[in-house]
Design a protein around this motif. Structure first.
Motif, short mmCIF file in Angstrom:
data_model
loop_
_atom_site.label_atom_id
_atom_site.label_comp_id
_atom_site.label_asym_id
_atom_site.label_seq_id
_atom_site.Cartn_x
_atom_site.Cartn_y
_atom_site.Cartn_z
N ARG A 52 0.87 -1.18 0.00
CA ARG A 52 0.00 0.00 0.00
C ARG A 52 0.90 1.22 0.00
N CYS A 53 0.55 2.21 -0.81
CA CYS A 53 1.35 3.42 -0.92
C CYS A 53 0.50 4.63 -0.59
N GLU A 54 1.01 5.48 0.28
CA GLU A 54 0.33 6.73 0.63
C GLU A 54 1.31 7.88 0.40
N ILE A 55 0.86 8.88 -0.32
CA ILE A 55 1.68 10.07 -0.57
C ILE A 55 0.91 11.26 0.00
N GLU A 56 1.58 12.02 0.83
CA GLU A 56 0.94 13.14 1.51
C GLU A 56 1.79 14.40 1.32
N LEU A 57 1.13 15.47 0.94
CA LEU A 57 1.78 16.78 0.82
C LEU A 57 1.09 17.72 1.79
N GLU A 58 1.85 18.32 2.68
CA GLU A 58 1.27 19.19 3.70
C GLU A 58 2.05 20.50 3.75
N VAL A 59 1.32 21.61 3.68
CA VAL A 59 1.91 22.93 3.84
C VAL A 59 1.37 23.48 5.15
N ASP A 60 2.29 23.75 6.07
CA ASP A 60 1.90 24.22 7.41
C ASP A 60 2.79 25.40 7.77
N GLY A 61 2.23 26.59 7.65
CA GLY A 61 3.02 27.79 7.96
C GLY A 61 4.18 27.95 7.00
N ASP A 62 5.38 27.91 7.52
CA ASP A 62 6.57 28.12 6.68
C ASP A 62 7.26 26.82 6.30
N GLU A 63 6.58 25.67 6.47
CA GLU A 63 7.21 24.39 6.18
C GLU A 63 6.33 23.56 5.24
N VAL A 64 6.98 22.91 4.27
CA VAL A 64 6.30 22.00 3.35
C VAL A 64 6.83 20.59 3.64
N GLU A 65 5.91 19.64 3.76
CA GLU A 65 6.30 18.27 4.04
C GLU A 65 5.73 17.36 2.96
N LEU A 66 6.60 16.56 2.35
CA LEU A 66 6.20 15.53 1.38
C LEU A 66 6.56 14.19 2.00
N GLU A 67 5.55 13.38 2.19
CA GLU A 67 5.75 12.10 2.86
C GLU A 67 5.32 10.98 1.94
N VAL A 68 6.19 9.99 1.74
CA VAL A 68 5.87 8.80 0.96
C VAL A 68 5.95 7.62 1.92
N GLU A 69 4.84 6.90 2.03
CA GLU A 69 4.78 5.80 2.99
C GLU A 69 4.37 4.53 2.27
N LEU A 70 5.13 3.47 2.46
CA LEU A 70 4.81 2.15 1.92
C LEU A 70 4.49 1.25 3.09
N LYS A 71 3.41 0.47 2.99
CA LYS A 71 2.99 -0.45 4.06
C LYS A 71 2.68 -1.81 3.47
N TRP A 72 2.96 -2.84 4.27
CA TRP A 72 2.61 -4.20 3.91
C TRP A 72 2.53 -5.01 5.20
N PRO A 73 1.86 -6.16 5.14
CA PRO A 73 1.72 -6.98 6.34
C PRO A 73 3.08 -7.53 6.79
N ALA A 74 3.26 -7.62 8.10
CA ALA A 74 4.46 -8.24 8.65
C ALA A 74 4.43 -9.73 8.32
N PRO A 75 5.59 -10.36 8.24
CA PRO A 75 5.61 -11.80 7.94
C PRO A 75 4.71 -12.58 8.89
N GLY A 76 3.92 -13.47 8.33
CA GLY A 76 3.02 -14.29 9.12
C GLY A 76 1.66 -13.66 9.39
N HIS A 77 1.43 -12.43 8.88
CA HIS A 77 0.16 -11.74 9.08
C HIS A 77 -0.52 -11.50 7.73
N GLN A 78 -1.83 -11.55 7.72
CA GLN A 78 -2.61 -11.26 6.52
C GLN A 78 -2.94 -9.79 6.49
N ASP A 79 -3.14 -9.25 5.29
CA ASP A 79 -3.55 -7.84 5.13
C ASP A 79 -5.04 -7.72 5.27
#
Length: 79
Positions: A52-79
């Motif tokens: 699963r991929c989540e991309i987030e762009l956030e502008v907060d005051g004087d700072e810009v944040e670009l976050e790329v997050e990848l998620k998957w089930p831990a070994p032995g767990h189902q999604d």
């Protein structure tokens, strides 16, 4: 509660950041074992065929944040 969490924050040039991302992208496309650089060492992570991929762009005051997050089930767990 996390079993493991490692955080690394550093100041990079735009070119260094691009190189870091492209190296990680190449490792992801090459196979399921991905070497993630964290400071002076590397962590090997098994990444499944689908994530699963989540991309987030956030502008907060004087700072810009670009976050790329990848998620998957831990070994032995189902999604």
């Amino acid at each position: 509660m996390s079993i493991l969490e490692v955080t690394r924050e550093e100041l990079l040039t735009r070119e260094e950041a691009a190189h870091r991302l492209s190296t990680l992208a190449a490792a992801l496309s090459d196979g399921e074992k991905v070497l993630v650089p964290l400071g002076g060492s590397n962590v090997k992570v098994n990444v499944p065929e689908h994530v699963r991929c989540e991309i987030e762009l956030e502008v907060d005051g004087d700072e810009v944040e670009l976050e790329v997050e990848l998620k998957w089930p831990a070994p032995g767990h189902q999604d």
